[in-house]
Write an enzyme that holds these catalytic residues in place. Structure first.
Site, PDB file in Angstrom:
ATOM      1  NE  ARG A   1      32.662  41.040  41.355  1.00 19.69           N
ATOM      2  CZ  ARG A   1      33.478  41.361  42.370  1.00 19.69           C
ATOM      3  NH1 ARG A   1      33.651  42.629  42.680  1.00 19.69           N
ATOM      4  NH2 ARG A   1      34.093  40.433  43.061  1.00 19.69           N
TER       5      ARG A   1
ATOM      6  CG  ASN B   1      34.340  33.305  46.816  1.00 19.95           C
ATOM      7  OD1 ASN B   1      35.496  32.910  46.792  1.00 19.95           O
ATOM      8  ND2 ASN B   1      34.014  34.448  47.402  1.00 19.95           N
ATOM      9  CD1 TRP B   2      30.090  27.643  46.787  1.00 17.12           C
ATOM     10  CD2 TRP B   2      29.800  27.561  44.570  1.00 17.12           C
ATOM     11  NE1 TRP B   2      30.937  26.675  46.283  1.00 17.12           N
ATOM     12  CE2 TRP B   2      30.778  26.598  44.919  1.00 17.12           C
ATOM     13  CE3 TRP B   2      29.454  27.686  43.222  1.00 17.12           C
ATOM     14  CZ2 TRP B   2      31.413  25.779  43.981  1.00 17.12           C
ATOM     15  CZ3 TRP B   2      30.079  26.874  42.291  1.00 17.12           C
ATOM     16  CH2 TRP B   2      31.047  25.933  42.669  1.00 17.12           C
TER      17      TRP B   2
ATOM     18  CG  ASP C   1      39.978  40.087  48.269  1.00 16.96           C
ATOM     19  OD1 ASP C   1      39.148  39.819  47.374  1.00 16.96           O
ATOM     20  OD2 ASP C   1      39.696  40.745  49.290  1.00 16.96           O
TER      21      ASP C   1
ATOM     22  N   GLY D   1      37.824  42.047  41.510  1.00 15.40           N
ATOM     23  CA  GLY D   1      36.619  42.797  41.124  1.00 15.40           C
ATOM     24  C   GLY D   1      36.875  44.292  41.122  1.00 15.40           C
ATOM     25  NE  ARG D   2      38.122  45.269  46.452  1.00 13.73           N
ATOM     26  CZ  ARG D   2      38.894  44.952  47.476  1.00 13.73           C
ATOM     27  NH1 ARG D   2      39.393  45.908  48.239  1.00 13.73           N
ATOM     28  NH2 ARG D   2      39.175  43.694  47.731  1.00 13.73           N
TER      29      ARG D   2
ATOM     30  NE  ARG E   1      41.615  39.443  52.171  1.00 16.97           N
ATOM     31  CZ  ARG E   1      40.448  38.884  52.427  1.00 16.97           C
ATOM     32  NH1 ARG E   1      40.328  38.085  53.459  1.00 16.97           N
ATOM     33  NH2 ARG E   1      39.394  39.126  51.672  1.00 16.97           N
TER      34      ARG E   1
HETATM   35  C1  IPE Z   1      38.449  35.625  49.907  1.00 21.59           C
HETATM   36  O1  IPE Z   1      38.034  36.756  49.234  1.00 21.59           O
HETATM   37  C2  IPE Z   1      38.289  34.420  49.020  1.00 21.59           C
HETATM   38  C3  IPE Z   1      39.226  34.330  47.915  1.00 21.59           C
HETATM   39  C4  IPE Z   1      40.208  35.148  47.671  1.00 21.59           C
HETATM   40  C5  IPE Z   1      39.036  33.198  47.048  1.00 21.59           C
HETATM   41  P1  IPE Z   1      36.542  37.310  49.359  1.00 21.59           P
HETATM   42  O2  IPE Z   1      36.492  38.521  48.508  1.00 21.59           O
HETATM   43  O3  IPE Z   1      35.569  36.235  49.071  1.00 21.59           O
HETATM   44  O4  IPE Z   1      36.441  37.680  50.903  1.00 21.59           O
HETATM   45  P2  IPE Z   1      35.494  38.687  51.676  1.00 21.59           P
HETATM   46  O5  IPE Z   1      34.112  38.473  51.153  1.00 21.59           O
HETATM   47  O6  IPE Z   1      35.997  40.078  51.369  1.00 21.59           O
HETATM   48  O7  IPE Z   1      35.679  38.355  53.110  1.00 21.59           O
HETATM   49  C1  IPE Z   2      39.181  37.625  44.634  1.00 21.36           C
HETATM   50  O1  IPE Z   2      38.809  38.850  44.126  1.00 21.36           O
HETATM   51  C2  IPE Z   2      38.792  36.483  43.745  1.00 21.36           C
HETATM   52  C3  IPE Z   2      37.736  35.610  44.291  1.00 21.36           C
HETATM   53  C4  IPE Z   2      37.204  35.718  45.466  1.00 21.36           C
HETATM   54  C5  IPE Z   2      37.278  34.523  43.435  1.00 21.36           C
HETATM   55  P1  IPE Z   2      37.364  39.448  44.383  1.00 21.36           P
HETATM   56  O2  IPE Z   2      36.466  38.968  43.291  1.00 21.36           O
HETATM   57  O3  IPE Z   2      36.885  39.151  45.751  1.00 21.36           O
HETATM   58  O4  IPE Z   2      37.632  41.007  44.201  1.00 21.36           O
HETATM   59  P2  IPE Z   2      37.053  42.164  45.094  1.00 21.36           P
HETATM   60  O5  IPE Z   2      37.432  41.893  46.506  1.00 21.36           O
HETATM   61  O6  IPE Z   2      35.575  42.167  44.910  1.00 21.36           O
HETATM   62  O7  IPE Z   2      37.707  43.389  44.548  1.00 21.36           O
HETATM   63 MG    MG Z   3      37.106  40.126  47.533  1.00 22.51          MG
END
Ligand code: IPE
Ligand code: IPE
Ligand code: MG
Length: 245
Positions: A45, A80-81, A32, A35-36, A193
């Site tokens: 992102r 994530n969809w 995780d 994006g940030r 995590r």
């Molecule tokens: C968990 O991350 C899913 C993956 C790393 C693939 P998310 O970014 O989707 O989780 P939430 O929304 O913060 O709970």
């Molecule tokens: C995890 O990173 C990757 C996926 C869930 C596919 P994020 O995309 O959730 O990144 P943040 O949490 O928004 O920074």
């Molecule tokens: Mg995330």
């Protein structure tokens, strides 16, 4: 005269030729923070996801090198969809490219690639490729489970439905365990995590009952082999009691 004392670079477990012992067979990552990581660089992102993919490959190689037998990564959840279509499309493109790379590299690799999740959602040709890679690498010693369109609740529900289809009237814990996408993999000993959140986000709900969790603020694209070592050191400092004393 001033000079900076030269800092000795910390060596990784691999640099020191060390390997994990029998307490740690299976490590899992909730990757995780992509994006940030990108946003902090003023980038979209999607930029974070491509760097995250590179980190995933590096960490996979490292875990294999230090003697882990199983690694599971959370790459894309059933939730994530909900993300903007452009972001979802980029992640799927990265996934597609990764599959092609797997085909090119699978001969030399020690990796048995497995894809876990509800794969029926993917186009037929992609499903076939995933099944082919799995089949053709099945003899390799390091099992890498890649969770895509994966949700822990969906996985348990799917297991129950399969058991109903098999005509089971009463089900046991062993029945459920053996119908999960992770099949015969032992449960993860350690779940890491990144990205600073303290939640499972629907990852390995059944399998994580007695996993040790390790949370770090490091964003996934920055995660390094030394950070794996830190997680492992924390794990070795824990006392797993499984309800005993
Ligand atoms: C968990 O991350 C899913 C993956 C790393 C693939 P998310 O970014 O989707 O989780 P939430 O929304 O913060 O709970
Ligand atoms: C995890 O990173 C990757 C996926 C869930 C596919 P994020 O995309 O959730 O990144 P943040 O949490 O928004 O920074
Ligand atoms: Mg995330």
């Amino acid at each position: 005269m001033f000079w900076k004392k030269k800092q000795k670079k910390r060596q990784t477990m691999a640099d020191r030729g060390e390997r994990v012992d029998e307490r740690l067979k299976h490590i899992a990552f909730i990757m995780d923070g992509n994006g940030r990581w990108a946003r902090r660089r003023g980038m979209p992102r999607e930029f974070g996801h491509s760097h995250g993919a590179a980190t995933f490959k590096k960490i996979g190689r490292y875990c294999e090198k230090i003697g882990l037998q199983y690694m599971t990564v959370y790459a894309f959840s059933t939730e994530n969809w909900k993300r903007p279509q452009k972001e979802v499309d980029t992640i799927m493109k990265i996934f597609d490219d990764y599959i092609e790379e797997c085909f090119l590299e699978m001969e030399e690799d020690n990796v048995h690639f497995r894809f876990i999740g509800n794969l029926a959602i993917f186009p037929d040709d992609l499903q076939e490729k995933m099944a082919k890679i799995d089949r053709e690498t099945a003899h390799k010693p390091f099992i890498l489970n890649i969770a895509v369109n994966y949700g822990g609740r969906e996985e348990i529900t799917n297991a129950c439905n399969e058991l109903i289809r098999e005509g089971k009237q009463v089900i046991t814990e062993a029945d459920i365990s053996s119908h999960l996408y992770t099949l015969d993999c032992p449960p993860p000993d350690l779940i890491v995590r990144t990205g600073g959140e303290f939640r499972s986000s629907n990852f390995l709900l059944w399998q994580s009952a007695y996993s040790e969790y390790y949370f770090t603020d490091i964003l996934w694209p920055d995660f390094s082999p030394l950070d794996v070592d830190d997680a492992i050191a924390a794990f070795y400092g824990r006392k797993r009691r499984y309800g005993g004393v």
